[in-house]
Design an enzyme around this catalytic site. Sequence first.
Site, PDB file in Angstrom:
ATOM      1  N   TYR A 125       0.735  -1.208   0.053  1.00 40.47           N
ATOM      2  CA  TYR A 125       0.032   0.089   0.078  1.00 40.47           C
ATOM      3  C   TYR A 125       0.984   1.377  -0.099  1.00 40.47           C
ATOM      4  O   TYR A 125       1.802   1.105   0.686  1.00 40.47           O
ATOM      5  CB  TYR A 125      -0.795   0.059   1.188  1.00 40.47           C
ATOM      6  CG  TYR A 125      -1.520   1.342   1.459  1.00 40.47           C
ATOM      7  CD1 TYR A 125      -2.988   1.584   0.855  1.00 40.47           C
ATOM      8  CD2 TYR A 125      -0.934   2.332   2.106  1.00 40.47           C
ATOM      9  CE1 TYR A 125      -3.655   2.930   1.241  1.00 40.47           C
ATOM     10  CE2 TYR A 125      -1.658   3.499   2.086  1.00 40.47           C
ATOM     11  CZ  TYR A 125      -2.949   3.655   1.826  1.00 40.47           C
ATOM     12  OH  TYR A 125      -3.698   4.839   1.939  1.00 40.47           O
ATOM     13  N   GLU A 213      -3.886   7.418  -3.393  1.00 38.46           N
ATOM     14  CA  GLU A 213      -3.874   5.970  -2.669  1.00 38.46           C
ATOM     15  C   GLU A 213      -3.699   4.970  -3.976  1.00 38.46           C
ATOM     16  O   GLU A 213      -4.665   4.746  -4.745  1.00 38.46           O
ATOM     17  CB  GLU A 213      -5.069   6.039  -1.952  1.00 38.46           C
ATOM     18  CG  GLU A 213      -5.263   4.855  -0.997  1.00 38.46           C
ATOM     19  CD  GLU A 213      -6.192   4.680  -0.071  1.00 38.46           C
ATOM     20  OE1 GLU A 213      -6.294   5.085   1.088  1.00 38.46           O
ATOM     21  OE2 GLU A 213      -7.602   4.269  -0.764  1.00 38.46           O
TER      22      GLU A 213
END
Length: 403
Positions: A125, A213
């Site tokens: 991530y 993101e």
Amino acid sequence: MNIHEYQAKGILEKHGVTIQKGIVAETGEEARKAAEQLNKETGTEWYVVKAQIHAGGRGKGKVKETDSNGVVLAKSLDEVSPKSEAILGGTLVTHQTGPEGKKVNKVLIAQDVYYPGENEPKEYYIGILLDRATGSNVIMASTEGGMDIEEVAENTPEKIIKEWIDPALGLQGFQARKVAFKLGLEGDAFKGMVKFIYSLYSAYEATDASMFEINPVLKTSDNKILAVDAKVNIDDSALYRQKDIAEMRDITEEDPAEVEAGESGLNYVKLDGNVGCMVNGAGLAMATMDIIKLSGGEPANFLDVGGSANAQTVEAGFRIITKDPNVKAILINIFGGIVRCDRVAKGVVEAYKNIEGLDLPIIVRLQGTNAEEGAKIIQESGLKVTSAIVLKDAAERVKEAIG
Ligand code: GDP
Ligand code: MN
């Protein structure tokens, strides 16, 4: 403003971020052509069909009509059309869309990047966002990619790496290396991640973004680092100088009442309650929502008409509020500073008359310049409008109106 994954990936690629390649399609036939094109460009023989909606959790989400997931794998060219058709035109429900779901108008046909090889593919991530507390951007990274990052932050906060960027210095080389190192990467994957973070940060800065993101960022079986997903939020206030991005706006993804409000220069957010409200100034709007709660009601919306509470804005506000069938009463709370209360009162009466079928009790609380004159205009209008000067009275009137 939010944009779609395929648009976000286009921006990333322009800034040198390596991505899972894909081509957007609106029909089953276009989807197949897209897959054929990808096969030519990348040699891939498996494809991923990805619903394009402004919400995450698509992989686990379901299309109501067909029970297909929002992200599916097609293991041959022939599977691409039918799998795309099971998503296109459907209503995708994910944990982020709410039970009503979102209509899917486009799919992204992407190359499969989880191919087998020397190592197992591994998901990470990487996020960049504006940290308002420190007034600087922060890079967040985790080895727990592909999962709901809020959950990781809640249960295992130690698995989230944070690196704050000094606004005067920008991203420093050692910071990108530190993040890649803390993710446990080495060799080509380490180098790939450093470059990835660097390019991603420059894309973030160049687009006036408030959030990027990438979940997951994939380390492929041959140690390449790629963006598989991309969620991007651009600061609305910067859209005037981000014309290319402003054109990416997809209003079919937005709440129609909020779009209409924006066009009339109103600041509107729909909520779930039964008392509509219309207020000048965001602070007063919040205080008014508290008053509605104290009176036993629930606010149906947040609506700030800004500095211009005139007949046009009040009418536009009425039209938007009354679209919501849950609204049982409307509280108008205006503080007359520059705007005069008698003019607001005239505006309310005029707007009320202009809207056919408007039959809701309306409580108007006017305070400030010419408040008394305003109250008189309301009382003498003969409409279902009551006036109050003190906020407490207004709350009482709301209580009576919603029973
Ligand atoms: P989200 O569910 O809306 O966050 O959509 P993502 O783009 O993150 O995709 C969801 C999941 O689909 C990923 O976490 C992967 O597990 C899977 N996925 C995405 N791309 C590929 C691919 O190229 N091959 C395979 N096998 N799975 C993929
Ligand atoms: Mn994702």
